[in-house]
Design a protein around this motif. Structure first.
Motif, PDB file in Angstrom:
ATOM      1  N   MET A  86       5.839 -12.580 -29.017  1.00  0.00           N
ATOM      2  CA  MET A  86       5.267 -11.488 -28.224  1.00  0.00           C
ATOM      3  C   MET A  86       5.474 -11.713 -26.730  1.00  0.00           C
ATOM      4  SD  MET A  86       1.750 -10.398 -30.223  1.00  0.00           S
ATOM      5  CE  MET A  86       1.037 -12.035 -30.152  1.00  0.00           C
ATOM      6  N   LEU A  87       5.282 -12.943 -26.273  1.00  0.00           N
ATOM      7  CA  LEU A  87       5.468 -13.238 -24.852  1.00  0.00           C
ATOM      8  C   LEU A  87       6.924 -13.039 -24.423  1.00  0.00           C
ATOM      9  CD1 LEU A  87       3.261 -16.435 -24.359  1.00  0.00           C
ATOM     10  CD2 LEU A  87       2.841 -14.144 -23.432  1.00  0.00           C
ATOM     11  N   ALA A  88       7.851 -13.469 -25.275  1.00  0.00           N
ATOM     12  CA  ALA A  88       9.265 -13.298 -24.942  1.00  0.00           C
ATOM     13  C   ALA A  88       9.639 -11.826 -24.872  1.00  0.00           C
ATOM     14  CB  ALA A  88      10.124 -14.018 -25.974  1.00  0.00           C
ATOM     15  N   GLY A  89       9.150 -11.045 -25.849  1.00  0.00           N
ATOM     16  CA  GLY A  89       9.443  -9.612 -25.843  1.00  0.00           C
ATOM     17  C   GLY A  89       8.834  -8.905 -24.653  1.00  0.00           C
ATOM     18  N   ALA A  90       7.574  -9.237 -24.321  1.00  0.00           N
ATOM     19  CA  ALA A  90       6.901  -8.593 -23.189  1.00  0.00           C
ATOM     20  C   ALA A  90       7.558  -8.978 -21.869  1.00  0.00           C
ATOM     21  CB  ALA A  90       5.424  -8.991 -23.179  1.00  0.00           C
ATOM     22  N   THR A  91       7.935 -10.241 -21.734  1.00  0.00           N
ATOM     23  CA  THR A  91       8.591 -10.689 -20.504  1.00  0.00           C
ATOM     24  C   THR A  91       9.934  -9.991 -20.311  1.00  0.00           C
ATOM     25  OG1 THR A  91       7.542 -12.864 -20.677  1.00  0.00           O
ATOM     26  CG2 THR A  91       9.466 -12.694 -19.246  1.00  0.00           C
ATOM     27  N   ALA A  92      10.692  -9.875 -21.394  1.00  0.00           N
ATOM     28  CA  ALA A  92      11.987  -9.194 -21.313  1.00  0.00           C
ATOM     29  C   ALA A  92      11.808  -7.739 -20.920  1.00  0.00           C
ATOM     30  CB  ALA A  92      12.717  -9.303 -22.647  1.00  0.00           C
ATOM     31  N   LEU A  93      10.759  -7.094 -21.463  1.00  0.00           N
ATOM     32  CA  LEU A  93      10.519  -5.678 -21.171  1.00  0.00           C
ATOM     33  C   LEU A  93      10.073  -5.467 -19.733  1.00  0.00           C
ATOM     34  CD1 LEU A  93      10.327  -2.791 -22.355  1.00  0.00           C
ATOM     35  CD2 LEU A  93       7.941  -3.295 -22.918  1.00  0.00           C
ATOM     36  N   LYS A  94       9.185  -6.310 -19.237  1.00  0.00           N
ATOM     37  CA  LYS A  94       8.614  -6.114 -17.898  1.00  0.00           C
ATOM     38  C   LYS A  94       9.557  -6.546 -16.785  1.00  0.00           C
ATOM     39  CE  LYS A  94       4.575  -4.583 -19.269  1.00  0.00           C
ATOM     40  NZ  LYS A  94       4.138  -3.188 -18.970  1.00  0.00           N
ATOM     41  N   THR A  95      10.381  -7.554 -17.040  1.00  0.00           N
ATOM     42  CA  THR A  95      11.238  -8.089 -15.981  1.00  0.00           C
ATOM     43  C   THR A  95      12.684  -7.613 -16.083  1.00  0.00           C
ATOM     44  OG1 THR A  95      11.794 -10.079 -17.264  1.00  0.00           O
ATOM     45  CG2 THR A  95       9.820 -10.158 -15.869  1.00  0.00           C
ATOM     46  N   LYS A  96      12.978  -6.826 -17.114  1.00  0.00           N
ATOM     47  CA  LYS A  96      14.349  -6.334 -17.351  1.00  0.00           C
ATOM     48  C   LYS A  96      15.322  -7.472 -17.644  1.00  0.00           C
ATOM     49  CE  LYS A  96      12.771  -2.249 -16.387  1.00  0.00           C
ATOM     50  NZ  LYS A  96      12.471  -1.294 -17.475  1.00  0.00           N
ATOM     51  N   SER A  97      14.798  -8.646 -18.029  1.00  0.00           N
ATOM     52  CA  SER A  97      15.661  -9.754 -18.417  1.00  0.00           C
ATOM     53  C   SER A  97      16.154  -9.534 -19.844  1.00  0.00           C
ATOM     54  CB  SER A  97      14.902 -11.086 -18.339  1.00  0.00           C
ATOM     55  OG  SER A  97      14.383 -11.291 -17.039  1.00  0.00           O
ATOM     56  N   SER A  98      17.208 -10.240 -20.207  1.00  0.00           N
ATOM     57  CA  SER A  98      17.691 -10.139 -21.577  1.00  0.00           C
ATOM     58  C   SER A  98      16.722 -10.854 -22.504  1.00  0.00           C
ATOM     59  CB  SER A  98      19.085 -10.746 -21.705  1.00  0.00           C
ATOM     60  OG  SER A  98      19.058 -12.124 -21.396  1.00  0.00           O
ATOM     61  N   GLU A  99      16.543 -10.308 -23.710  1.00  0.00           N
ATOM     62  CA  GLU A  99      15.568 -10.870 -24.633  1.00  0.00           C
ATOM     63  C   GLU A  99      15.978 -12.264 -25.099  1.00  0.00           C
ATOM     64  OE1 GLU A  99      13.061  -9.539 -28.626  1.00  0.00           O
ATOM     65  OE2 GLU A  99      14.512  -8.178 -27.705  1.00  0.00           O
ATOM     66  N   ASP A 100      17.286 -12.498 -25.219  1.00  0.00           N
ATOM     67  CA  ASP A 100      17.707 -13.815 -25.687  1.00  0.00           C
ATOM     68  C   ASP A 100      17.414 -14.902 -24.656  1.00  0.00           C
ATOM     69  OD1 ASP A 100      19.641 -12.758 -23.976  1.00  0.00           O
ATOM     70  OD2 ASP A 100      21.237 -13.980 -24.848  1.00  0.00           O
ATOM     71  N   SER A 101      17.543 -14.555 -23.370  1.00  0.00           N
ATOM     72  CA  SER A 101      17.276 -15.564 -22.335  1.00  0.00           C
ATOM     73  C   SER A 101      15.783 -15.883 -22.248  1.00  0.00           C
ATOM     74  CB  SER A 101      17.789 -15.085 -20.977  1.00  0.00           C
ATOM     75  OG  SER A 101      17.077 -13.934 -20.532  1.00  0.00           O
ATOM     76  N   THR A 102      14.932 -14.869 -22.345  1.00  0.00           N
ATOM     77  CA  THR A 102      13.486 -15.133 -22.300  1.00  0.00           C
ATOM     78  C   THR A 102      13.037 -15.903 -23.530  1.00  0.00           C
ATOM     79  OG1 THR A 102      13.052 -12.950 -23.288  1.00  0.00           O
ATOM     80  CG2 THR A 102      12.991 -13.106 -20.898  1.00  0.00           C
ATOM     81  N   LEU A 103      13.600 -15.567 -24.695  1.00  0.00           N
ATOM     82  CA  LEU A 103      13.241 -16.294 -25.908  1.00  0.00           C
ATOM     83  C   LEU A 103      13.684 -17.750 -25.813  1.00  0.00           C
ATOM     84  CD1 LEU A 103      11.995 -16.068 -28.711  1.00  0.00           C
ATOM     85  CD2 LEU A 103      14.251 -15.449 -29.596  1.00  0.00           C
ATOM     86  N   ALA A 104      14.874 -17.975 -25.257  1.00  0.00           N
ATOM     87  CA  ALA A 104      15.364 -19.346 -25.086  1.00  0.00           C
ATOM     88  C   ALA A 104      14.439 -20.138 -24.166  1.00  0.00           C
ATOM     89  CB  ALA A 104      16.784 -19.336 -24.534  1.00  0.00           C
ATOM     90  N   ALA A 105      14.007 -19.518 -23.070  1.00  0.00           N
ATOM     91  CA  ALA A 105      13.126 -20.204 -22.127  1.00  0.00           C
ATOM     92  C   ALA A 105      11.800 -20.579 -22.782  1.00  0.00           C
ATOM     93  CB  ALA A 105      12.878 -19.315 -20.907  1.00  0.00           C
ATOM     94  N   PHE A 106      11.238 -19.642 -23.550  1.00  0.00           N
ATOM     95  CA  PHE A 106       9.947 -19.907 -24.181  1.00  0.00           C
ATOM     96  C   PHE A 106      10.068 -20.937 -25.300  1.00  0.00           C
ATOM     97  CE2 PHE A 106       8.462 -15.952 -22.159  1.00  0.00           C
ATOM     98  CZ  PHE A 106       7.203 -16.367 -21.755  1.00  0.00           C
ATOM     99  N   TYR A 107      11.129 -20.846 -26.098  1.00  0.00           N
ATOM    100  CA  TYR A 107      11.193 -21.767 -27.233  1.00  0.00           C
ATOM    101  C   TYR A 107      11.526 -23.190 -26.779  1.00  0.00           C
ATOM    102  CZ  TYR A 107      16.118 -22.948 -28.462  1.00  0.00           C
ATOM    103  OH  TYR A 107      17.371 -23.472 -28.520  1.00  0.00           O
ATOM    104  N   LEU A 108      12.335 -23.338 -25.721  1.00  0.00           N
ATOM    105  CA  LEU A 108      12.606 -24.680 -25.208  1.00  0.00           C
ATOM    106  C   LEU A 108      11.347 -25.303 -24.626  1.00  0.00           C
ATOM    107  CD1 LEU A 108      16.085 -24.071 -23.541  1.00  0.00           C
ATOM    108  CD2 LEU A 108      15.610 -25.490 -25.546  1.00  0.00           C
TER     109      LEU A 108
END
Length: 298
Positions: A86-108
Motif C-alpha cells: 500500500m505504501l509503495a502504491g500510494a507513494t508512486a501515485l502521489k509523487t508520480k514516481s514509477s511503481e517499480d522504483s518505489t516498491l524496490a525502495a520499500f522492499y530493500l
C-alpha cells in the motif's frame, strides 16, 4: 528397478516427517504456482520477489515479541507485506514516481530492517530458520496454516479468475466494467502476500518466491495455453519439492535451496530445448506471448 523405486519412495513411506514435508510443500505448490503464472503473464514477477522480502520486518518483529510462534509471525508477515504494498502504491501515485522504483525502495528497506531486527536478539540459527525455512520440521500449526492458505487461495482464485484473465489480456477493457478489475487486483495481491507468508514457514522468506515464480517461467516455454500452463506449473512445483526432499534426505542438502535449484535447472533446460522459444528449436519462430495475442491464453 525395485532398488530405484525404493530410493524414490522409501523415505516417504518410512518416515512421518518426510511425508509431512512432502504434503506441506505440495500443498504450498497448489496455492503458489497458479499465482506465479499470473505474476509472470502480467509482468509482475519481480513484484513477487519484492513482496517476499517485504514481509520480513513483520516476521522479525513478531519473533522479537513472541519467539518462533507460527501464528504471530504469520500475522506480522501479512501486516508488513500489505503495508509495504500500500505504501509503495500510494507513494508512486502521489509523487508520480514509477511503481517499480518505489516498491524496490520499500522492499530493500524492509529486508534490511528485518535482518537487523532478527540479528539484534536471535542467533544465526534463528536467522537461517526465517530466511530458509524448515520444511523437514513442520509442526502441526505450520502444517495447518499451509492447508488453510491453500484452500482459501484456491477459492479466492476461482472467484477472481475471469477478471484476472481479462485484466491480463486487456486491462482497459476490464476497467470499463467499473471497480471489478481493481477489486480483483487487490485480491490477487493479497493472495501473493498470504502465500509468501505461509511459504516462509516451509521454505523461508528468500526461497518461497522461487516456488511461486520459477514453475511459471518454465511452463511458458512448453505451452501457450493458460490452463495447461497452470497445470504444468503445479506439476513442476510438486515434482521439484519431491526431488528436493530426496536430495535433502540422502545428501544432507538444505531443502529449500535444493528445491529452487532443481527448478532453476529445469528453467535452463527449457531455455535451451523448448520447442517454442528454446535456443535449439528448429523451424519457423514461434510467437511470444503478448497481451494482444488472446488466442494463446484461451
Amino acid at each position: 528397478m525395485l532398488d530405484l523405486i525404493s530410493l524414490l519412495f522409501a523415505p516417504f513411506i518410512d518416515y512421518q516427517f518426510m511425508r509431512r514435508a512432502l504434503v506441506g510443500c505440495a500443498t504450498l505448490s497448489l496455492g503458489t504456482a497458479p499465482i506465479g503464472v499470473f505474476l509472470m503473464l502480467r509482468r509482475l514477477s519481480l513484484t513477487g520477489d519484492a513482496m517476499a522480502h517485504a514481509i520480513l520486518p513483520g516476521v522479525a518483529l513478531a519473533y522479537l515479541l513472541c519467539g518462533l510462534s507460527v501464528v504471530a509471525m504469520t500475522i506480522g508477515g501479512l501486516v508488513a507485506g500489505l503495508l509495504v504494498a500500500m505504501l509503495a502504491g500510494a507513494t508512486a501515485l502521489k509523487t508520480k514516481s514509477s511503481e517499480d522504483s518505489t516498491l524496490a525502495a520499500f522492499y530493500l528497506s524492509s529486508l534490511a530492517l528485518g535482518v537487523l531486527l532478527i540479528s539484534a536478539k536471535g542467533s544465526n540459527i534463528d536467522l537461517l530458520h526465517v530466511l530458509f525455512g524448515t520444511a523437514l520440521a513442520l509442526d502441526d500449526t505450520a502444517f495447518t496454516l499451509l492447508l488453510i492458505t491453500c484452500v482459501c487461495s484456491l477459492v479466492v482464485f476461482t472467484l477472481i479468475y475471469r477478471p484476472l484473465v481479462l485484466g491480463t489480456l486487456d486491462k482497459d477493457y476490464l476497467d470499463s466494467f467499473g471497480s471489478s478489475g481493481k477489486v480483483a487486483h487487490l485480491a490477487f495481491m493479497f493472495l501473493v502476500v498470504a502465500n509468501l507468508v505461509a511459504g516462509f514457514h516451509a521454505l523461508g522468506t528468500l526461497m518461497a518466491v522461487g516456488l511461486m515464480i520459477l514453475p511459471a517461467c518454465i511452463a511458458r516455454f512448453w505451452t501457450r495455453k493458460l490452463e495447461p500452463m497452470l497445470l504444468l506449473s503445479i506439476l513442476l512445483s510438486v515434482a521439484a519439492c519431491w526431488a528436493g526432499l530426496l536430495l535433502s534426505y540422502y545428501f544432507g542438502f538444505s531443502t529449500s535451496p535444493s528445491i529452487v535449484l532443481l527448478l532453476a535447472a529445469c528453467y535452463l533446460i527449457s531455455v535451451v530445448f523448448s520447442p517454442l522459444d528454446g535456443l535449439l528449436r528448429s523451424g519457423k519462430p514461434t510467437p511470444s506471448f503478448n497481451h494482444n495475442n488472446k488466442d494463446m491464453l484461451l
